[in-house]
Design a protein around this motif. Structure first.
Motif, PDB file in Angstrom:
ATOM      1  N   LEU A 199      26.744  32.157 -33.053  1.00 43.46           N
ATOM      2  CA  LEU A 199      26.437  31.168 -34.499  1.00 43.46           C
ATOM      3  C   LEU A 199      24.965  31.307 -34.481  1.00 43.46           C
ATOM      4  CD1 LEU A 199      29.400  28.818 -34.159  1.00 43.46           C
ATOM      5  CD2 LEU A 199      29.315  30.716 -35.463  1.00 43.46           C
ATOM      6  N   LYS A 200      24.568  31.045 -35.755  1.00 42.61           N
ATOM      7  CA  LYS A 200      23.217  30.743 -35.879  1.00 42.61           C
ATOM      8  C   LYS A 200      22.602  29.549 -36.288  1.00 42.61           C
ATOM      9  CE  LYS A 200      22.742  35.338 -35.789  1.00 42.61           C
ATOM     10  NZ  LYS A 200      23.781  35.958 -34.976  1.00 42.61           N
ATOM     11  N   HIS A 201      23.512  28.694 -37.009  1.00 37.65           N
ATOM     12  CA  HIS A 201      23.131  27.427 -37.767  1.00 37.65           C
ATOM     13  C   HIS A 201      24.262  26.851 -38.135  1.00 37.65           C
ATOM     14  CE1 HIS A 201      20.837  23.904 -38.997  1.00 37.65           C
ATOM     15  NE2 HIS A 201      19.794  24.589 -38.337  1.00 37.65           N
ATOM     16  N   LEU A 202      24.682  25.641 -37.946  1.00 40.65           N
ATOM     17  CA  LEU A 202      25.824  25.071 -38.657  1.00 40.65           C
ATOM     18  C   LEU A 202      25.677  24.611 -40.139  1.00 40.65           C
ATOM     19  CD1 LEU A 202      28.616  24.603 -37.051  1.00 40.65           C
ATOM     20  CD2 LEU A 202      26.778  25.032 -35.646  1.00 40.65           C
ATOM     21  N   ASP A 203      24.379  24.312 -40.716  1.00 36.65           N
ATOM     22  CA  ASP A 203      24.087  23.907 -41.808  1.00 36.65           C
ATOM     23  C   ASP A 203      23.970  25.116 -42.722  1.00 36.65           C
ATOM     24  OD1 ASP A 203      22.931  21.653 -43.644  1.00 36.65           O
ATOM     25  OD2 ASP A 203      21.431  23.305 -43.664  1.00 36.65           O
ATOM     26  N   ASP A 221      17.913  23.236 -33.276  1.00 37.28           N
ATOM     27  CA  ASP A 221      18.082  22.421 -32.207  1.00 37.28           C
ATOM     28  C   ASP A 221      18.180  21.106 -32.700  1.00 37.28           C
ATOM     29  OD1 ASP A 221      15.589  22.173 -33.035  1.00 37.28           O
ATOM     30  OD2 ASP A 221      14.535  21.913 -31.264  1.00 37.28           O
ATOM     31  N   GLY A 222      18.218  20.089 -32.001  1.00 35.23           N
ATOM     32  CA  GLY A 222      18.382  18.728 -32.383  1.00 35.23           C
ATOM     33  C   GLY A 222      19.749  18.532 -32.812  1.00 35.23           C
ATOM     34  N   ARG A 223      19.734  18.040 -34.328  1.00 33.79           N
ATOM     35  CA  ARG A 223      21.082  17.857 -34.809  1.00 33.79           C
ATOM     36  C   ARG A 223      21.967  18.667 -34.885  1.00 33.79           C
ATOM     37  NH1 ARG A 223      23.675  13.869 -38.214  1.00 33.79           N
ATOM     38  NH2 ARG A 223      25.759  14.885 -38.778  1.00 33.79           N
ATOM     39  N   ASN A 224      21.531  20.166 -35.072  1.00 41.14           N
ATOM     40  CA  ASN A 224      22.339  21.263 -35.153  1.00 41.14           C
ATOM     41  C   ASN A 224      23.357  21.385 -33.830  1.00 41.14           C
ATOM     42  OD1 ASN A 224      23.196  23.602 -36.662  1.00 41.14           O
ATOM     43  ND2 ASN A 224      22.568  24.535 -34.667  1.00 41.14           N
ATOM     44  N   ILE A 225      22.878  21.091 -32.636  1.00 39.85           N
ATOM     45  CA  ILE A 225      23.625  21.056 -31.563  1.00 39.85           C
ATOM     46  C   ILE A 225      24.767  20.129 -31.352  1.00 39.85           C
ATOM     47  CG2 ILE A 225      23.322  20.694 -29.064  1.00 39.85           C
ATOM     48  CD1 ILE A 225      21.724  23.144 -29.969  1.00 39.85           C
ATOM     49  N   SER A 226      24.307  18.845 -32.197  1.00 40.31           N
ATOM     50  CA  SER A 226      25.426  17.954 -32.438  1.00 40.31           C
ATOM     51  C   SER A 226      26.406  18.485 -33.534  1.00 40.31           C
ATOM     52  CB  SER A 226      24.956  16.640 -32.907  1.00 40.31           C
ATOM     53  OG  SER A 226      25.788  15.678 -33.326  1.00 40.31           O
ATOM     54  N   ASP A 227      26.128  19.143 -34.671  1.00 40.06           N
ATOM     55  CA  ASP A 227      26.928  19.657 -35.191  1.00 40.06           C
ATOM     56  C   ASP A 227      27.871  20.760 -34.849  1.00 40.06           C
ATOM     57  OD1 ASP A 227      25.846  17.851 -37.398  1.00 40.06           O
ATOM     58  OD2 ASP A 227      24.762  19.438 -38.214  1.00 40.06           O
ATOM     59  N   LEU A 228      27.215  21.539 -33.912  1.00 44.13           N
ATOM     60  CA  LEU A 228      27.776  22.620 -33.072  1.00 44.13           C
ATOM     61  C   LEU A 228      29.046  22.133 -32.364  1.00 44.13           C
ATOM     62  CD1 LEU A 228      27.976  25.609 -32.183  1.00 44.13           C
ATOM     63  CD2 LEU A 228      26.622  25.116 -30.322  1.00 44.13           C
ATOM     64  N   ALA A 229      28.551  21.001 -31.379  1.00 41.34           N
ATOM     65  CA  ALA A 229      29.690  20.295 -30.752  1.00 41.34           C
ATOM     66  C   ALA A 229      30.826  19.762 -31.619  1.00 41.34           C
ATOM     67  CB  ALA A 229      29.052  19.027 -29.914  1.00 41.34           C
ATOM     68  N   ASP A 230      30.404  19.195 -32.646  1.00 42.95           N
ATOM     69  CA  ASP A 230      31.573  18.860 -33.566  1.00 42.95           C
ATOM     70  C   ASP A 230      32.479  20.042 -33.993  1.00 42.95           C
ATOM     71  OD1 ASP A 230      30.629  16.164 -33.361  1.00 42.95           O
ATOM     72  OD2 ASP A 230      29.568  16.186 -35.388  1.00 42.95           O
ATOM     73  N   PHE A 231      31.517  21.045 -34.675  1.00 46.83           N
ATOM     74  CA  PHE A 231      32.578  22.215 -35.067  1.00 46.83           C
ATOM     75  C   PHE A 231      33.368  22.671 -33.880  1.00 46.83           C
ATOM     76  CE2 PHE A 231      32.771  26.735 -35.433  1.00 46.83           C
ATOM     77  CZ  PHE A 231      33.607  26.864 -36.785  1.00 46.83           C
ATOM     78  N   TYR A 278      20.630  19.561 -24.159  1.00 49.40           N
ATOM     79  CA  TYR A 278      21.549  20.317 -24.895  1.00 49.40           C
ATOM     80  C   TYR A 278      22.980  20.695 -24.515  1.00 49.40           C
ATOM     81  CZ  TYR A 278      17.758  20.185 -28.370  1.00 49.40           C
ATOM     82  OH  TYR A 278      16.610  19.961 -29.000  1.00 49.40           O
ATOM     83  N   ARG A 279      22.820  21.250 -23.186  1.00 43.40           N
ATOM     84  CA  ARG A 279      24.346  21.614 -22.359  1.00 43.40           C
ATOM     85  C   ARG A 279      24.780  20.475 -22.092  1.00 43.40           C
ATOM     86  NH1 ARG A 279      20.134  25.263 -19.911  1.00 43.40           N
ATOM     87  NH2 ARG A 279      20.542  27.508 -20.900  1.00 43.40           N
ATOM     88  N   ASN A 280      24.387  19.232 -21.646  1.00 49.47           N
ATOM     89  CA  ASN A 280      24.946  18.114 -21.155  1.00 49.47           C
ATOM     90  C   ASN A 280      25.622  17.363 -22.399  1.00 49.47           C
ATOM     91  OD1 ASN A 280      24.349  18.429 -18.401  1.00 49.47           O
ATOM     92  ND2 ASN A 280      22.495  17.491 -18.500  1.00 49.47           N
ATOM     93  N   MET A 281      24.820  17.501 -23.395  1.00 48.26           N
ATOM     94  CA  MET A 281      25.458  17.011 -24.863  1.00 48.26           C
ATOM     95  C   MET A 281      26.746  17.653 -25.122  1.00 48.26           C
ATOM     96  SD  MET A 281      24.000  17.173 -28.733  1.00 48.26           S
ATOM     97  CE  MET A 281      22.320  16.477 -28.487  1.00 48.26           C
ATOM     98  N   LEU A 282      26.680  19.061 -24.843  1.00 54.21           N
ATOM     99  CA  LEU A 282      28.062  19.568 -25.039  1.00 54.21           C
ATOM    100  C   LEU A 282      29.075  19.214 -23.992  1.00 54.21           C
ATOM    101  CD1 LEU A 282      26.771  23.132 -26.283  1.00 54.21           C
ATOM    102  CD2 LEU A 282      27.658  21.277 -27.622  1.00 54.21           C
ATOM    103  N   LYS A 283      28.634  19.385 -22.780  1.00 58.62           N
ATOM    104  CA  LYS A 283      29.691  18.877 -21.635  1.00 58.62           C
ATOM    105  C   LYS A 283      30.172  17.603 -21.926  1.00 58.62           C
ATOM    106  CE  LYS A 283      27.457  21.743 -18.220  1.00 58.62           C
ATOM    107  NZ  LYS A 283      26.395  21.837 -17.028  1.00 58.62           N
TER     108      LYS A 283
END
Length: 149
Positions: free
Chosen positions: A32-36, A81-91, A137-142
């Motif tokens: 995946l490249k970007h969620l937006d 990075d940043g907000r996109n990582i949060s969006d990635l986790a949501d997805f 970012y890894r810890n955010m996903l974990k």
């Protein structure tokens, strides 16, 4: 013959063809490249609607078959990075199956090849992500319950 099959893809493919391949693989790696949608279009020249649809489709098929889905994202500072990582986790948390997530730090090792071909490398001024940022970012996903490599 008990030989596992694996495919790595960006998932930008006709749904019928994509689904028929997913029905045959043991491991699927989706980059995946970007969620937006707007940012994805700006950076890749294509919408991510089909990609995200196919990721959902693959997750459902692989979950029903007991197979593996690995989602990868190269982290490009200032791009995804940043907000996109949060969006990635949501997805990813919305999918029935994600076996593993791989966050890969952007690098510019191949930039010289563009010069050799007489092309402009559009990301030459992008900084490499720090180890500290990648750990965050890894810890955010974990923390969202995802298995991160």
């Amino acid at each position: 013959r008990a030989i596992n099959t694996a495919v790595e893809t960006c998932a930008y493919a006709d749904e019928d063809h994509f689904g028929s391949i997913v029905e045959r693989v043991d491991w699927l790696f989706i980059d995946l490249k970007h969620l937006d949608t707007g940012a994805h279009l700006r950076w890749t020249g294509r919408s991510n609607d089909l990609i995200l649809h196919n990721a959902r489709l693959a997750s459902s098929i692989l979950e029903a078959r007991g197979k593996a889905l690995v989602v990868r994202q190269v982290v490009v500072p200032g791009v995804n990075d940043g907000r996109n990582i949060s969006d990635l986790a949501d997805f990813l948390c919305s999918l029935p199956l994600v076996t593993m997530v791989e966050l890969l730090p952007y690098h510019n090792y191949g930039a010289y090849k563009y010069d050799l071909l007489g092309h402009c490398y559009g990301l030459k001024d992008i900084a490499l992500p720090s180890n500290e940022a990648m750990d965050i970012y890894r810890n955010m996903l974990k923390a969202r319950g995802l298995t991160v490599a």
